[in-house]
Design a protein around this motif. Sequence first.
Motif, PDB file in Angstrom:
ATOM      1  N   VAL A   1       0.839  -1.204   0.000  1.00 17.62           N
ATOM      2  CA  VAL A   1       0.000   0.000   0.000  1.00 17.62           C
ATOM      3  C   VAL A   1       0.876   1.258   0.000  1.00 17.62           C
ATOM      4  CG1 VAL A   1      -1.692   1.326   1.315  1.00 17.62           C
ATOM      5  CG2 VAL A   1      -1.946  -1.149   1.102  1.00 17.62           C
TER       6      VAL A   1
ATOM      7  N   ILE B   1       1.013   4.170  -2.924  1.00 13.84           N
ATOM      8  CA  ILE B   1       0.823   5.611  -2.693  1.00 13.84           C
ATOM      9  C   ILE B   1       2.015   6.391  -3.212  1.00 13.84           C
ATOM     10  CG2 ILE B   1       0.628   7.365  -0.889  1.00 13.84           C
ATOM     11  CD1 ILE B   1      -0.967   5.314   0.740  1.00 13.84           C
TER      12      ILE B   1
ATOM     13  N   LEU C   1       1.849   6.591  -6.893  1.00 10.79           N
ATOM     14  CA  LEU C   1       0.790   7.515  -7.315  1.00 10.79           C
ATOM     15  C   LEU C   1       1.273   8.961  -7.271  1.00 10.79           C
ATOM     16  CD1 LEU C   1      -2.218   7.432  -8.166  1.00 10.79           C
ATOM     17  CD2 LEU C   1      -2.786   7.844  -5.767  1.00 10.79           C
ATOM     18  N   PHE C   2       1.935   9.331  -6.198  1.00  6.89           N
ATOM     19  CA  PHE C   2       2.410  10.710  -6.081  1.00  6.89           C
ATOM     20  C   PHE C   2       3.632  10.968  -6.952  1.00  6.89           C
ATOM     21  CE2 PHE C   2      -0.271  10.611  -2.333  1.00  6.89           C
ATOM     22  CZ  PHE C   2      -0.791  11.894  -2.319  1.00  6.89           C
TER      23      PHE C   2
ATOM     24  N   LEU D   1       0.419   9.860   4.925  1.00  4.94           N
ATOM     25  CA  LEU D   1      -0.390  10.324   3.802  1.00  4.94           C
ATOM     26  C   LEU D   1      -0.494  11.848   3.795  1.00  4.94           C
ATOM     27  CD1 LEU D   1      -2.033   9.189   1.437  1.00  4.94           C
ATOM     28  CD2 LEU D   1      -4.047   9.232   2.915  1.00  4.94           C
TER      29      LEU D   1
ATOM     30  N   PHE E   1       1.016  14.224   0.881  1.00  7.98           N
ATOM     31  CA  PHE E   1      -0.013  15.020   0.189  1.00  7.98           C
ATOM     32  C   PHE E   1       0.312  16.507   0.269  1.00  7.98           C
ATOM     33  CE2 PHE E   1      -4.033  17.206  -0.340  1.00  7.98           C
ATOM     34  CZ  PHE E   1      -4.670  16.482  -1.342  1.00  7.98           C
TER      35      PHE E   1
END
Length: 840
Positions: free
Chosen positions: A305, A309, A312-313, A569, A573
């Motif tokens: 996971v 992430i 993705l970023f 996260l 972010f």
Amino acid sequence: MRMAESESLHFSIGVLGISGGSLLLLVNDYASSPEDPLITDTALGVLLLIFAALLAYSGVRRSQSHNVLFGSLCLTVSALWCGSGLVHILAGENINSSRGLRDAMVPGLAAFTLALLVICIVAVLCHEVVLSFIALSLCLACAHRIAGLADSAFGHSSTAVCYLMVCFVGAYFGSGRLLSYITQRKIVLPGTFNKDSMEPTQHQEANDVVAVGVIMNLLSASVLACPLLGVVPKLFSGHVPWLWTAGVFQLGVCVKSYRSMDTLAATFYGFTSILRFTEGYTTLVVHFTNQVPYSPVPFPVVFSVLFFILALFNLQGGFVNSIYQLFFVAYCIAIASEPQSFFQRGTQGVQAAIFVASAFVLFITLYNMASSNKIPTGAGFLKNLLARSNRFVLQTNGKELHAPYLGYSKYADAEVLGHGCSVLAAFSITTSISSGNPLAILILPWAVVSGGVLHLISGSVAFARGKTLESTTFVLYGIMWTVWGLTRFGGLYGDVRGLHLAVGIISFMLFNVLVTAGALFLNKAWFIYTFTFQLILISFLLDALDVLPYGYDIGVTIILGLVSFYMFLASIFNLTFKSPQMPFGDPFIKLSGFGGGKDSCPHLPARKSSSVQQIAEIMKNGGICGMPTDTVYVLVAACNRPQAVEKAYRVKKQAKERPMSLWISSIKQLEPVREQISPLLWDFMEAAWPSSISLVIARAPWMEFFGLGDSSKYIGTPQSIAIRNPDCTVATHLINAVGPIAVTSANPTGEADTTHHNQVYAKLGDKVDGVLCDGPSPENIASTVVDCTKIESGQIGFFRVGLIPKSKVLQIFEEIQKKHMHGQMNGAFEKDISQSLRQT
């Protein structure tokens, strides 16, 4: 020129290091036979480790100057010889048999053969002839070495010939660069310099060491894929040096990525280093216990996971890196789906795919960093996509994005990695060990490496950035995870449960109470995180006393994992998007000091005209402010506000031997009092300013013109004052808006100079009414202070030699003296002289 000389030195160290190691292997291969080696395996391994350390130094220093190919070549060969040296040491100590040496060497040599071939191809495309020749020769040497290990009939001669070519070329070019450095370019051997290789390459990618991280992934993938392909029978202890060498180098890439302000790459290679150490640990357990450890399901699932992430970023950097990182998502899922993961074909098959993907990514990465032409990677896709949206705004990669809390830091923020490791460490211990061998369950490396080693790295980076509480937290938790992991899951626990073990845990709990109390002043998220870790420590204590309630430890570790996941996260972010932001919450307790009082003391970006105007209004109303300059930060007050000047003097706690100075935006502000200034001094001012030169001149009545009133006693001494026209756009605009200003350094007397805007508030507290923020100071050296009180007699002195050297100031003064000797004079004084002549 000094940079060019440093380039030559580091280049010569690297090339001569490669030549020296090649000469060692050349002599050993020529003079050895399978039955009678010239150099024993242990001695050969130690010597290779020495050369590996030398090349690692050269590669790191060279990568700082943006010579990507040579830095990558040095670090690649360093890793090759480091792994080879450790394998030879194991063979010399009879840990591996002669057949084991072959099985241990081939997977690593295969990976470096491909890596060196890629470096050679990129060097050819970039017209780096010397580097391409060295890379190709080493590539062929590795290939011939594999052939020699597979069949002794090939002998060592062909391998030695390849090393011989490296020796000749490396010795010539390395000696040529070293000779040039020693003689300061007076002796230059033909062909050792060219314009392209001499100067540092401009406009390179920010992070020049990521290629080394990809090569280490290539190395570990080769080691794990070789049993699947039948190259070696199985994984065994001889492969551990390659895997752990990859892990160590990826930790280095992680730290260097923080230096390059690349948080996502640092986090990725921090994560992959955990895998490398775990892979090596597994083979060691098999060697010592004859048991194949199995991995509990929660950890690799959570790991997948986090990798997803991260991938993705990473889309903001292009599709290539994101797709590449998805392979590691698949790898973690394969680990979770197969109990004896690293020894089963599914996991090894994913590693074979990673091997191929790493080769392609290595070529694209190296070529895009070394060449002016670029292979498209889709880097601007996400930015263009979000440009149409008003909801998501990407962060700009300016220096303010990674601005440190206090002082000057060359590192990016490491909280993403720190919180990610907290997630991993927490979920690694959700599997309880009821009986049997604790080493048989794959928990120890997950807890010690992710929870311990990487926490310590995150804490070190946070400390360098001035984040004292965050640094203390990561270091404390890193030590706790390491100690607890080794004790509980490393087989050291045994029958030592009792009060004497509980005392150590209680001491950690007391430290964590202080950390939790400090988090009250930081934000809600950090408080919840530290408070939850206190619950983890309670579970450790209850387990040490053998009174742990069933399920309590699993429950609190899951809670800590979820809290850490939110912080991971939120950190990644907020690092990616300027708006919206995932909240960390305000502090429970807000003080009027640094961090809590920014609402009452505006911190405004210096690059905005509106910010300068706002600070100017504060100063016009009698406020004192912090301001960046061409040297360090200073504390300023408007001269026409005498009360503000006195306030600045009191806040500074000024020592009599270091009085305040007077600053102007240009010499034109002195035009109304020009008649009171001697011609020589006036011309010296014109020639010396704007610059980092402060002139101490005799005190005169003209100071009353600026409205200082009684506060003039705080500027200078009764006999003299220091005056300066700074070479700083922000300072010039501010002085134009408010008039001449009284200035002192933005730190209490006796402390170090202030080199970052956050230090202004940290050192002077809420007594400052505003701060213009421009990040780290361009220079950490104060101005040069010149004594001009006796300038009419043709003499100047120096109270302090700072940024501007003494020779430069003297040169300016000599030129002004020569002009006056030829009759060039101040026009105002010429007018006075003509009037006096008419009167006589």
